[in-house]
Design an enzyme around this catalytic site. Structure first.
Site, PDB file in Angstrom:
ATOM      1  CD  GLN A 101      -3.568   5.090 -10.142  1.00 48.73           C
ATOM      2  OE1 GLN A 101      -2.512   4.569  -9.469  1.00 48.73           O
ATOM      3  NE2 GLN A 101      -4.210   5.515  -9.084  1.00 48.73           N
ATOM      4  CE1 TYR A 187       4.834   6.591  -7.020  1.00 49.39           C
ATOM      5  CE2 TYR A 187       2.869   7.188  -6.410  1.00 49.39           C
ATOM      6  CZ  TYR A 187       3.873   6.002  -6.624  1.00 49.39           C
ATOM      7  OH  TYR A 187       4.095   4.886  -5.176  1.00 49.39           O
ATOM      8  NE  ARG A 234      -6.239   5.396  -3.532  1.00 47.66           N
ATOM      9  CZ  ARG A 234      -5.525   4.580  -3.905  1.00 47.66           C
ATOM     10  NH1 ARG A 234      -5.040   4.320  -4.353  1.00 47.66           N
ATOM     11  NH2 ARG A 234      -6.798   3.647  -2.858  1.00 47.66           N
ATOM     12  N   GLY A 323      -8.629  -2.910  -1.211  1.00 42.94           N
ATOM     13  CA  GLY A 323      -7.498  -3.328  -1.709  1.00 42.94           C
ATOM     14  C   GLY A 323      -6.684  -4.829  -2.213  1.00 42.94           C
ATOM     15  NE  ARG A 324      -1.006  -4.470   1.670  1.00 45.11           N
ATOM     16  CZ  ARG A 324      -1.312  -3.358   2.799  1.00 45.11           C
ATOM     17  NH1 ARG A 324      -2.897  -2.557   2.701  1.00 45.11           N
ATOM     18  NH2 ARG A 324      -0.133  -2.441   2.176  1.00 45.11           N
TER      19      ARG A 324
END
Length: 373
Positions: A101, A187, A234, A323-324
């Site tokens: 990424q 971002y 993404r 994810g987590r």
């Protein structure tokens, strides 16, 4: 389960994926210092999770000016490329597939992370209330508020597009199977996309077409360098992370999906808002993205096995990111296959530190019944 949709193989460009399970990008802040290079500890971490159909690395800055947080890895120096080669070799040795990424954080940083330089963004608007982690070498590491960035000039834009292009080339040298552009979560690319963080009056601001231009130019640059079949993007249509807000997210992000379909990137990765009381993505929005983007669609955000299988069966998702759960469950695909419980992660060890909380989570051990004598 017979014909478990999570474990159907998938073709991603020229790549063969063994299942529909994605390990999405998760910042862990353990790059070697100085130099922000990936290392053997990170190689062990990713290799432990190589049974995922696809691993996407943590956010990796394309230039020192794109660094938002202390101890995150880069991919713009020879040392950093060599560090990532350790990681991809380890993942490939376990049969895994891994994308890098690529990110530039834009305004979501502080001069302490940039050698004293002022951050850059689409516009000179501070990310209000946003804090970033810094380690300036003199004070104790910790969180500080972002500062006001300067609006990028055309020369700045051309430079950053070139940095993404070079980072994609570096990712191939480092052995990655492809790259993901981080155009989500507030971002830099997202700062151009969303209406409330972009007040430009040139070709990169104002109309939706103009706000999409930076995304388009970066995507075209990396695709021309390594091939669109090795490029994913993404997006986060409904998140307001790091202060980016769009006045009409469905219109903006359906247009972005249509653009990325025209550019024929191999996948679109949708980050759903996953905090408590977060806005849910309406089903018709997901169906609209499906109609706009015919290639692989990945969704991530609070999925468990049941929700993931339902999404795949509904047809608006082709792969699901967990994810987590991947933090504390290196064997997550096996747990999903057999319905084993997920272990909880330790929040105190998510960012920074050593192997503890990174590589020391065990795989699931089914209890064996003792036979009576």
């Amino acid at each position: 389960m017979s014909h478990d949709p999570l474990f159907c193989p998938l073709r991603l460009g020229q790549l063969h994926l063994n299942n529909r399970i994605v390990m999405p990008p998760m910042t862990r802040s353990r790059a070697s210092q100085p130099g922000d290079a990936a290392n053997a500890m990170m190689a062990t971490y990713y290799a432990q999770r190589a049974e995922a159909g696809l691993i996407i690395s943590e956010g990796t800055q394309v230039d020192s000016m794109g660094k938002g947080y202390a101890w995150t890895p880069g991919i713009h120096s020879a040392e950093q490329v060599a560090g990532w080669k350790l990681v991809t070799d380890a993942v490939h040795a376990k049969g895994g597939v891994m994308f890098a990424q690529l990110w530039h954080v834009g305004r979501v940083t502080h001069p302490d992370n940039l050698g004293g330089a002022q951050p850059i963004s689409s516009s000179a608007i501070k990310a209000a209330g946003v804090k970033v982690f810094v380690d300036n070498g003199s004070d104790a590491p910790g969180f500080v508020e972002t500062t006001t960035p300067r609006a990028m000039t055309q020369e700045d834009i051309d430079t950053v597009v070139g940095q993404f292009r070079q980072a994609a080339r570096n990712a191939m040298l480092a052995g990655f199977d492809g790259i993901e552009l981080h155009a989500a979560n507030g971002y830099l690319i997202n700062q151009f996309l969303d209406s409330e963080s972009n007040t430009r009056t040139d070709n990169y601001g104002g109309s939706l077409e103009n706000r999409l231009r930076f995304l388009k130019e970066v995507t075209q640059a990396v695709s021309s360098e390594i091939g669109a079949d090795r490029v994913g993007v993404r997006l986060a249509p409904l998140t307001t992370l790091n202060g980016t807000v769009d006045a009409n997210p469905e219109q903006t992000y359906l247009a972005a999906a249509t653009l990325l379909a025209e550019l024929n990137v191999t996948y679109l990765h949708i980050a759903e808002a996953d905090w408590d009381d977060a806005p849910l993505m309406p089903e018709n929005f997901k169906q609209g993205l499906r109609a706009a983007f015919p290639n692989t669609l990945i969704y991530a955000g609070k999925y468990d096995g049941e929700r993931a299988r339902a999404a795949l069966q509904a047809g608006w998702a082709d792969m699901i990111g967990f994810g987590r759960p991947f933090v504390a469950n290196p064997d997550l695909p096996n747990r999903l296959r057999h319905g084993y419980p997920f272990a909880p992660h330790d929040p105190a060890t998510l960012f920074g530190g050593s192997e503890r909380g990174l590589t020391d989570y065990p795989v699931y051990q089914p209890q064996t019944e003792q036979q009576l004598a």
